[in-house]
Design a protein around this motif. Sequence first.
Motif, PDB file in Angstrom:
ATOM      1  N   ASP A  47       0.828  -1.205   0.000  1.00 44.77           N
ATOM      2  CA  ASP A  47       0.000   0.000   0.000  1.00 44.77           C
ATOM      3  C   ASP A  47       0.864   1.258   0.000  1.00 44.77           C
ATOM      4  N   ARG A  48       1.960   1.206   0.730  1.00 40.28           N
ATOM      5  CA  ARG A  48       2.869   2.363   0.820  1.00 40.28           C
ATOM      6  C   ARG A  48       3.448   2.680  -0.563  1.00 40.28           C
ATOM      7  N   MET A  49       3.923   1.653  -1.243  1.00 46.73           N
ATOM      8  CA  MET A  49       4.521   1.820  -2.555  1.00 46.73           C
ATOM      9  C   MET A  49       3.497   2.303  -3.576  1.00 46.73           C
ATOM     10  N   ALA A  50       2.319   1.693  -3.576  1.00 40.07           N
ATOM     11  CA  ALA A  50       1.292   2.046  -4.555  1.00 40.07           C
ATOM     12  C   ALA A  50       0.903   3.514  -4.438  1.00 40.07           C
ATOM     13  N   LEU A  51       0.675   3.964  -3.215  1.00 38.80           N
ATOM     14  CA  LEU A  51       0.295   5.360  -3.015  1.00 38.80           C
ATOM     15  C   LEU A  51       1.396   6.308  -3.467  1.00 38.80           C
ATOM     16  N   ALA A  52       2.645   5.984  -3.137  1.00 39.41           N
ATOM     17  CA  ALA A  52       3.763   6.850  -3.519  1.00 39.41           C
ATOM     18  C   ALA A  52       3.897   6.929  -5.038  1.00 39.41           C
ATOM     19  N   MET A  53       3.801   5.801  -5.734  1.00 38.54           N
ATOM     20  CA  MET A  53       3.951   5.814  -7.188  1.00 38.54           C
ATOM     21  C   MET A  53       2.841   6.609  -7.862  1.00 38.54           C
ATOM     22  N   ILE A  54       1.596   6.424  -7.397  1.00 40.01           N
ATOM     23  CA  ILE A  54       0.473   7.130  -8.009  1.00 40.01           C
ATOM     24  C   ILE A  54       0.560   8.628  -7.727  1.00 40.01           C
ATOM     25  N   MET A  67      -7.106   8.652 -17.140  1.00 40.69           N
ATOM     26  CA  MET A  67      -6.130   7.697 -17.658  1.00 40.69           C
ATOM     27  C   MET A  67      -6.262   6.354 -16.940  1.00 40.69           C
ATOM     28  N   THR A  68      -5.793   5.290 -17.604  1.00 40.55           N
ATOM     29  CA  THR A  68      -5.797   3.944 -17.039  1.00 40.55           C
ATOM     30  C   THR A  68      -4.400   3.591 -16.538  1.00 40.55           C
ATOM     31  N   VAL A  69      -4.328   3.098 -15.314  1.00 39.25           N
ATOM     32  CA  VAL A  69      -3.062   2.657 -14.738  1.00 39.25           C
ATOM     33  C   VAL A  69      -2.827   1.202 -15.123  1.00 39.25           C
ATOM     34  N   VAL A  70      -1.578   0.874 -15.496  1.00 42.34           N
ATOM     35  CA  VAL A  70      -1.211  -0.480 -15.904  1.00 42.34           C
ATOM     36  C   VAL A  70      -0.037  -0.961 -15.056  1.00 42.34           C
ATOM     37  N   GLU A  71      -0.070  -2.240 -14.659  1.00 46.19           N
ATOM     38  CA  GLU A  71       1.053  -2.826 -13.935  1.00 46.19           C
ATOM     39  C   GLU A  71       1.030  -4.335 -14.103  1.00 46.19           C
ATOM     40  N   CYS A  72       2.202  -4.983 -13.935  1.00 45.44           N
ATOM     41  CA  CYS A  72       2.265  -6.448 -13.844  1.00 45.44           C
ATOM     42  C   CYS A  72       2.669  -6.787 -12.420  1.00 45.44           C
ATOM     43  N   THR A  73       2.014  -7.773 -11.838  1.00 47.37           N
ATOM     44  CA  THR A  73       2.202  -8.030 -10.416  1.00 47.37           C
ATOM     45  C   THR A  73       1.690  -9.410 -10.044  1.00 47.37           C
ATOM     46  N   PHE A 148       1.940   3.420 -17.069  1.00 48.07           N
ATOM     47  CA  PHE A 148       2.579   2.209 -16.557  1.00 48.07           C
ATOM     48  C   PHE A 148       3.367   2.567 -15.298  1.00 48.07           C
ATOM     49  N   THR A 149       2.910   2.087 -14.120  1.00 45.19           N
ATOM     50  CA  THR A 149       3.631   2.402 -12.874  1.00 45.19           C
ATOM     51  C   THR A 149       5.012   1.763 -12.846  1.00 45.19           C
ATOM     52  N   ASN A 156      10.163   5.922  -7.208  1.00 47.06           N
ATOM     53  CA  ASN A 156       9.214   6.505  -6.265  1.00 47.06           C
ATOM     54  C   ASN A 156       8.710   5.487  -5.252  1.00 47.06           C
ATOM     55  N   SER A 157       8.823   4.193  -5.582  1.00 43.28           N
ATOM     56  CA  SER A 157       8.408   3.171  -4.621  1.00 43.28           C
ATOM     57  C   SER A 157       9.227   3.270  -3.342  1.00 43.28           C
TER      58      SER A 157
END
Length: 312
Positions: A47-54, A67-73, A148-149, A156-157
């Motif tokens: 959650d910490r990383m996701a918020l910081a990147m966005i 816009m649409t956010v894209v990631e592989c995870t 793409f995050t 930023n993560s």
Amino acid sequence: MPDNYASTTLHAIGNTPLVRLNQIVPPNSAEVFVKLEYYNPTGSYKDRMALAMIEEAERSGALKPGMTVVECTGGSTGTSLAFVCAVKGYPFQVVTSDAFAKEKLQTMRAFGADLVIIASEGGKITPDLIPSMREKARQLSETIGTYFTDQINNPNSMKGYSRIGQEILQQLDRPVDAFCGGVGTAGMLMGVSRAFREAHQTTRIIALEPASAPLLSTGTRGTHTVEGIGIGMVPPLLSNDFYDEVRTVDETEARQMARMLAKTEGIFAGISSGLNVTAALQLAQELGPGHTVVTVACDSGMKYLSGSLYTN
């Protein structure tokens, strides 16, 4: 009295408990503390990383409304990004695989994510799985109106994860002699290490990986089932200047430790957390009394109930 509440669920991220282990630390060892990161809203430190990147993408103008956010995870990052995107109103498209816990895939869908599933070989994380997922995400991100995050390359993560280190130093009234953590994207380990360095700590930083996939320590790629780490490549964020050594942990021992943590310490977490604590106890024995070792419980054991971790 002033109101004392979070204005959104995003403000509930962080400030997680730090607890001392009492039942499983061997005699004549250092004290061992575990940061319970499953207290974050989605049950994961991601959650910490996701918020910081966005939020950094919003500040830079790279991510705009609509816009649409894209990631592989494998699922934890995806769950966290799906959560953040849901609160902020962004569509989220995620490339993932059937190699990861069913609960994680279901949770991403619950937050509104659109899943693209890459088939695995027998449900295992093989050396080629993550690269193939990344390539698919890259292709999707070429569509106009996507962002793409790119968690593997996104510095930023580390800004999000540095708060773990800052919180540990606030919660402990002593120096931290050693900190260890499993390496996936390396954002957590690097973020904590940088926070310690900024606070002028001389903490020994130990990177961990599965013994069956010792890429960082021996250059050998391998197969394992420890979700979130051992991604089959040396992560670009991993800087030699910010860690002291790499250690491997046997996956069987990590699984046994995860079950033991639940039964003896009341810490209900996943396999990577068991791996972290296994290494932390080894370090505690080496350092001895009068020293302090810290690690993290990455996510909740609730994410692994359909797998073999808590059924066998």
